[in-house]
Scaffold this motif. Sequence first.
Motif, PDB file in Angstrom:
ATOM      1  N   ALA A  19       0.852  -1.034   0.130  1.00  0.00           N
ATOM      2  CA  ALA A  19       0.044  -0.098  -0.170  1.00  0.00           C
ATOM      3  C   ALA A  19       0.861   1.328   0.043  1.00  0.00           C
ATOM      4  N   HIS A  20       1.894   1.226   0.782  1.00  0.00           N
ATOM      5  CA  HIS A  20       2.760   2.463   0.891  1.00  0.00           C
ATOM      6  C   HIS A  20       3.486   2.534  -0.245  1.00  0.00           C
ATOM      7  N   ASN A  21       3.931   1.627  -1.040  1.00  0.00           N
ATOM      8  CA  ASN A  21       4.617   1.687  -2.316  1.00  0.00           C
ATOM      9  C   ASN A  21       3.977   1.936  -3.411  1.00  0.00           C
ATOM     10  N   ILE A  22       2.613   1.633  -3.234  1.00  0.00           N
ATOM     11  CA  ILE A  22       1.598   2.263  -4.367  1.00  0.00           C
ATOM     12  C   ILE A  22       1.281   3.741  -4.441  1.00  0.00           C
ATOM     13  N   ALA A  23       1.055   4.137  -2.951  1.00  0.00           N
ATOM     14  CA  ALA A  23       1.070   5.539  -2.835  1.00  0.00           C
ATOM     15  C   ALA A  23       2.216   6.471  -3.129  1.00  0.00           C
ATOM     16  N   TRP A  24       3.248   5.900  -2.688  1.00  0.00           N
ATOM     17  CA  TRP A  24       4.526   6.654  -3.083  1.00  0.00           C
ATOM     18  C   TRP A  24       4.725   6.653  -4.536  1.00  0.00           C
ATOM     19  N   THR A  25       4.611   5.756  -5.322  1.00  0.00           N
ATOM     20  CA  THR A  25       4.647   5.413  -6.801  1.00  0.00           C
ATOM     21  C   THR A  25       3.819   6.477  -7.404  1.00  0.00           C
ATOM     22  N   LEU A  26       2.266   6.550  -7.080  1.00  0.00           N
ATOM     23  CA  LEU A  26       1.478   7.371  -7.608  1.00  0.00           C
ATOM     24  C   LEU A  26       1.821   8.763  -7.524  1.00  0.00           C
ATOM     25  N   SER A  27       2.582   9.160  -6.249  1.00  0.00           N
ATOM     26  CA  SER A  27       2.798  10.585  -5.944  1.00  0.00           C
ATOM     27  C   SER A  27       4.292  10.936  -6.473  1.00  0.00           C
ATOM     28  N   ASP A  28       5.239  10.162  -6.606  1.00  0.00           N
ATOM     29  CA  ASP A  28       6.511  10.402  -7.020  1.00  0.00           C
ATOM     30  C   ASP A  28       6.580  10.041  -8.403  1.00  0.00           C
ATOM     31  N   LYS A  29       6.348   9.099  -9.123  1.00  0.00           N
ATOM     32  CA  LYS A  29       6.460   8.553 -10.535  1.00  0.00           C
ATOM     33  C   LYS A  29       5.635   9.263 -11.543  1.00  0.00           C
ATOM     34  N   PHE A  30       4.147   9.274 -10.940  1.00  0.00           N
ATOM     35  CA  PHE A  30       3.102   9.748 -11.931  1.00  0.00           C
ATOM     36  C   PHE A  30       2.711  11.179 -11.488  1.00  0.00           C
ATOM     37  N   GLU A  31       3.290  11.481 -10.445  1.00  0.00           N
ATOM     38  CA  GLU A  31       3.049  13.023  -9.984  1.00  0.00           C
ATOM     39  C   GLU A  31       1.595  13.486  -9.632  1.00  0.00           C
ATOM     40  N   GLU A  32       0.907  12.437  -9.111  1.00  0.00           N
ATOM     41  CA  GLU A  32      -0.517  12.407  -8.846  1.00  0.00           C
ATOM     42  C   GLU A  32      -0.574  12.557  -7.074  1.00  0.00           C
ATOM     43  N   GLU A  33      -1.450  13.267  -6.760  1.00  0.00           N
ATOM     44  CA  GLU A  33      -1.626  13.403  -5.323  1.00  0.00           C
ATOM     45  C   GLU A  33      -2.353  12.208  -4.857  1.00  0.00           C
ATOM     46  N   ALA A  34      -1.664  11.676  -3.686  1.00  0.00           N
ATOM     47  CA  ALA A  34      -2.343  10.465  -3.220  1.00  0.00           C
ATOM     48  C   ALA A  34      -2.352  10.482  -1.564  1.00  0.00           C
ATOM     49  N   THR A  35      -3.129  10.012  -0.805  1.00  0.00           N
ATOM     50  CA  THR A  35      -3.125   9.945   0.552  1.00  0.00           C
ATOM     51  C   THR A  35      -3.128   8.546   0.932  1.00  0.00           C
ATOM     52  N   ILE A  36      -2.385   8.014   1.878  1.00  0.00           N
ATOM     53  CA  ILE A  36      -2.431   6.743   2.669  1.00  0.00           C
ATOM     54  C   ILE A  36      -3.270   6.956   3.979  1.00  0.00           C
ATOM     55  N   VAL A  37      -4.353   6.191   4.147  1.00  0.00           N
ATOM     56  CA  VAL A  37      -5.204   6.167   5.161  1.00  0.00           C
ATOM     57  C   VAL A  37      -4.848   4.946   6.057  1.00  0.00           C
TER      58      VAL A  37
END
Length: 168
Positions: free
Chosen positions: A6-24
């Motif tokens: 879950a953390h890696n998916i959120a980080w990838t969305l935010s860093d590699k795809f430059e999309e805003e993501a929130t981990i709950v």
Amino acid sequence: GSSTIAHNIAWTLSDKFEEEATIVDLDLPFGTACLNFNEDPTQGVVDALVAPERVDDVLLDRLLIRHGPNLNIFSSPSSLDRDYDMAPHAFETVLDVVRKSVANVIVDVPNVWTNWSKMVLLTADQIVIVATPDLASLRNVMNLYEVFKQARPNDPLPLLVLNKTGLS
């Protein structure tokens, strides 16, 4: 393994795809989001769950930890000094506010089956089940698939990630 994924998916969305993501992080007593991102949990998701009717964009902004320009962490307290018996509607209310504020919400649900965890999973756009290749875990996957097929007949089945394959 599911929290790390879950953390890696959120980080990838935010860093590699430059999309805003929130981990709950909903593993309230044992959550690892802050630990994995080297952040100190201060206020977080429990503060929202105890008074869900107060949660709005302003309060949410104060409760989130900003980890870079596109990644937010809605942290769990990761503490055993209290009980976490929250009403199922509290989770729904809080997650609705989070979903309205950001396009990508990654909810890390602990390995429990409660009214609220079932509701969180049944209302998700996409479900990812992380399992290990052992008899009990695969039985649990089958049970979860049956629940999701019945409750979400028009939705795709969950994705399955087998963790710890190749170990003796």
